[in-house]
Scaffold this motif. Sequence first.
Motif, PDB file in Angstrom:
ATOM      1  N   GLU A  27       2.112   9.301   2.907  1.00 41.64           N
ATOM      2  CA  GLU A  27       1.624  10.591   2.683  1.00 41.64           C
ATOM      3  C   GLU A  27       2.734  11.681   2.963  1.00 41.64           C
ATOM      4  O   GLU A  27       2.870  12.769   2.337  1.00 41.64           O
ATOM      5  N   GLY A  28       3.628  11.225   3.981  1.00 42.67           N
ATOM      6  CA  GLY A  28       4.826  12.500   4.537  1.00 42.67           C
ATOM      7  C   GLY A  28       5.584  12.312   3.352  1.00 42.67           C
ATOM      8  O   GLY A  28       6.265  13.578   3.161  1.00 42.67           O
ATOM      9  N   ALA A  29       5.814  11.255   2.618  1.00 45.92           N
ATOM     10  CA  ALA A  29       7.067  11.310   1.635  1.00 45.92           C
ATOM     11  C   ALA A  29       6.363  12.050   0.377  1.00 45.92           C
ATOM     12  O   ALA A  29       7.315  12.954  -0.217  1.00 45.92           O
ATOM     13  N   LEU A  30       5.090  11.893   0.067  1.00 43.63           N
ATOM     14  CA  LEU A  30       4.809  12.615  -0.930  1.00 43.63           C
ATOM     15  C   LEU A  30       4.531  14.279  -0.732  1.00 43.63           C
ATOM     16  O   LEU A  30       4.808  14.996  -1.680  1.00 43.63           O
ATOM     17  N   SER A  31       4.162  14.387   0.407  1.00 38.96           N
ATOM     18  CA  SER A  31       4.110  15.871   0.924  1.00 38.96           C
ATOM     19  C   SER A  31       5.312  16.427   0.757  1.00 38.96           C
ATOM     20  O   SER A  31       5.472  17.674   0.450  1.00 38.96           O
ATOM     21  N   ALA A  32       6.439  15.815   1.119  1.00 35.46           N
ATOM     22  CA  ALA A  32       7.822  16.456   1.159  1.00 35.46           C
ATOM     23  C   ALA A  32       8.459  16.811  -0.324  1.00 35.46           C
ATOM     24  O   ALA A  32       9.120  17.379  -0.302  1.00 35.46           O
ATOM     25  N   GLY A  33       7.828  15.876  -1.164  1.00 37.27           N
ATOM     26  CA  GLY A  33       8.306  15.979  -2.634  1.00 37.27           C
ATOM     27  C   GLY A  33       8.439  14.943  -3.295  1.00 37.27           C
ATOM     28  O   GLY A  33       9.222  14.981  -4.599  1.00 37.27           O
ATOM     29  N   CYS A  34       8.480  13.787  -2.774  1.00 38.28           N
ATOM     30  CA  CYS A  34       8.450  12.476  -3.590  1.00 38.28           C
ATOM     31  C   CYS A  34       7.386  12.276  -4.569  1.00 38.28           C
ATOM     32  O   CYS A  34       6.159  12.686  -4.507  1.00 38.28           O
ATOM     33  N   ASP A  35       7.894  11.789  -5.819  1.00 36.52           N
ATOM     34  CA  ASP A  35       6.665  11.388  -6.957  1.00 36.52           C
ATOM     35  C   ASP A  35       6.382  10.195  -6.704  1.00 36.52           C
ATOM     36  O   ASP A  35       5.337   9.877  -7.265  1.00 36.52           O
ATOM     37  N   PHE A  36       7.357   9.082  -6.414  1.00 38.06           N
ATOM     38  CA  PHE A  36       6.941   7.738  -6.371  1.00 38.06           C
ATOM     39  C   PHE A  36       7.374   7.263  -5.034  1.00 38.06           C
ATOM     40  O   PHE A  36       8.328   7.723  -4.315  1.00 38.06           O
ATOM     41  N   ILE A  37       6.501   6.383  -4.463  1.00 39.00           N
ATOM     42  CA  ILE A  37       6.798   5.591  -3.228  1.00 39.00           C
ATOM     43  C   ILE A  37       7.060   4.210  -3.327  1.00 39.00           C
ATOM     44  O   ILE A  37       6.223   3.446  -3.907  1.00 39.00           O
ATOM     45  N   LEU A  38       8.115   3.614  -2.968  1.00 38.74           N
ATOM     46  CA  LEU A  38       8.492   2.151  -2.851  1.00 38.74           C
ATOM     47  C   LEU A  38       7.774   1.589  -1.561  1.00 38.74           C
ATOM     48  O   LEU A  38       8.132   2.275  -0.636  1.00 38.74           O
ATOM     49  N   ALA A  39       6.836   0.701  -1.733  1.00 42.18           N
ATOM     50  CA  ALA A  39       6.178   0.167  -0.675  1.00 42.18           C
ATOM     51  C   ALA A  39       6.459  -1.324  -0.820  1.00 42.18           C
ATOM     52  O   ALA A  39       5.659  -2.131  -1.528  1.00 42.18           O
ATOM     53  N   CYS A  40       7.345  -2.008  -0.031  1.00 39.90           N
ATOM     54  CA  CYS A  40       7.717  -3.253  -0.132  1.00 39.90           C
ATOM     55  C   CYS A  40       7.728  -4.187   0.920  1.00 39.90           C
ATOM     56  O   CYS A  40       7.737  -3.708   2.196  1.00 39.90           O
ATOM     57  N   ASN A  41       7.622  -5.728   0.551  1.00 42.64           N
ATOM     58  CA  ASN A  41       7.713  -6.429   1.566  1.00 42.64           C
ATOM     59  C   ASN A  41       6.665  -6.471   2.976  1.00 42.64           C
ATOM     60  O   ASN A  41       6.897  -6.925   4.011  1.00 42.64           O
ATOM     61  N   ASP A  42       5.502  -5.888   2.655  1.00 45.08           N
ATOM     62  CA  ASP A  42       4.458  -5.829   3.419  1.00 45.08           C
ATOM     63  C   ASP A  42       3.106  -5.526   2.723  1.00 45.08           C
ATOM     64  O   ASP A  42       2.801  -4.444   2.581  1.00 45.08           O
ATOM     65  N   ALA A  43       2.637  -6.703   2.275  1.00 37.35           N
ATOM     66  CA  ALA A  43       1.356  -6.553   1.134  1.00 37.35           C
ATOM     67  C   ALA A  43       0.281  -5.911   2.021  1.00 37.35           C
ATOM     68  O   ALA A  43      -0.385  -5.088   1.216  1.00 37.35           O
ATOM     69  N   ALA A  44       0.096  -6.392   3.159  1.00 35.58           N
ATOM     70  CA  ALA A  44      -1.150  -5.688   3.824  1.00 35.58           C
ATOM     71  C   ALA A  44      -0.892  -4.220   4.216  1.00 35.58           C
ATOM     72  O   ALA A  44      -1.990  -3.557   4.002  1.00 35.58           O
ATOM     73  N   ALA A  45       0.213  -3.864   4.365  1.00 34.64           N
ATOM     74  CA  ALA A  45       0.583  -2.379   4.631  1.00 34.64           C
ATOM     75  C   ALA A  45       0.400  -1.644   3.066  1.00 34.64           C
ATOM     76  O   ALA A  45      -0.084  -0.482   3.226  1.00 34.64           O
ATOM     77  N   ALA A  46       0.765  -2.109   2.161  1.00 32.27           N
ATOM     78  CA  ALA A  46       0.533  -1.581   0.931  1.00 32.27           C
ATOM     79  C   ALA A  46      -0.917  -1.499   0.656  1.00 32.27           C
ATOM     80  O   ALA A  46      -1.351  -0.202  -0.105  1.00 32.27           O
ATOM     81  N   MET A  47      -1.482  -2.287   0.925  1.00 30.75           N
ATOM     82  CA  MET A  47      -3.241  -2.354   0.758  1.00 30.75           C
ATOM     83  C   MET A  47      -3.589  -1.060   1.647  1.00 30.75           C
ATOM     84  O   MET A  47      -4.573  -0.225   0.884  1.00 30.75           O
TER      85      MET A  47
END
Length: 338
Positions: free
Chosen positions: A267-287
């Motif tokens: 949410e912080g990255a999106l609020s700052a101006g990112c369009d896409f978020i890489l969420a890798c190597n932690d499936a539970a956190a991605a969920m």
Amino acid sequence: MRPIILDVAGYQLTAEEQEYLAHPFVAGVILFTRNFDNVVQLKELVQQIRFYAKQPIIVGVDHEGGRVQRFREGFTHLPACGDLLSKTNSLQETLSLAKASAFVMASELIACDIDLSFAPVLDINGISDVIRERAFSDDKKQVTEIASAYIDGMKLAGMASTGKHFPGHGSVKADSHIALPVDSRSKQTIFEQDMLPFKKLIAAQQLDAIMPSHVVYSECDDLPCGFSDYWLQQVLKKQLGFKGAVISDDISMHGASFVGDHLSRAEGALSAGCDFILACNDAAAAMTILDGLSVKPTESLTLINALSANKEKQVMPLIENKLWQQAKQSIDQFNEKY
């Protein structure tokens, strides 16, 4: 928006992965070495990903060359970007090889239905252990010129470019995968040195996407660049006039950890101006991100299409593609020589 780019565990999709790829927040998948056994298997995996997503998505990978080349067997061995300059006799030879290396890289990935390698690295080689020979040079003008030729090769093959790690990761010792790097140099130095390749290539309209660093530039802002409204909104978009996609670096990296848990980071990255978020190597956190993200899921097809491979530029199979044959021969000869 559809902002999340996830990873998958192995050579084939699990039942859970098949289900969450169709989630309305999923924009893409990033692949790793663990996803590759051979070319046939890789193509089948990508086909599965696209089938279960049920909508256009981005399939990407880090495939720069040297120590950052995720797929080996059946792919051309790509030299590290820094070797293109340090092991050649002239800048002209370097530029030719940079274009050839990028064309080969992009062609071989697109032949497997992969859209993107997150490249090129625009960092200036300095003291960073994680950058080193991934950078084209320790000179800002050389980085700009060689990267421009590299991007020309990518685009000739039909692949969009992603400049990283904005505004520059080369002058911090710590690795943001395992630490939070702090760059305490002056704003003037960062703007006049590290940011120059980004500034020039944005002005030349050669960059389709930007990946910000997980580095704190303490004389400019207290937040890592990828979570900073100052860097992404004021500098990148307003001052430099960048209008392409902003893709966060992996928010599972330690350099992102002090922002909070994975949902807070997204949410912080999106609020700052990112369009896409890489969420890798932690499936539970991605969920937890998919389940808890508070933004409204809307279509992101304009940006997704802009980053998708243009397959019409390719002659397939590659064995019948004369441009690929010539470029591959140049890279193979370079590898044999050095």
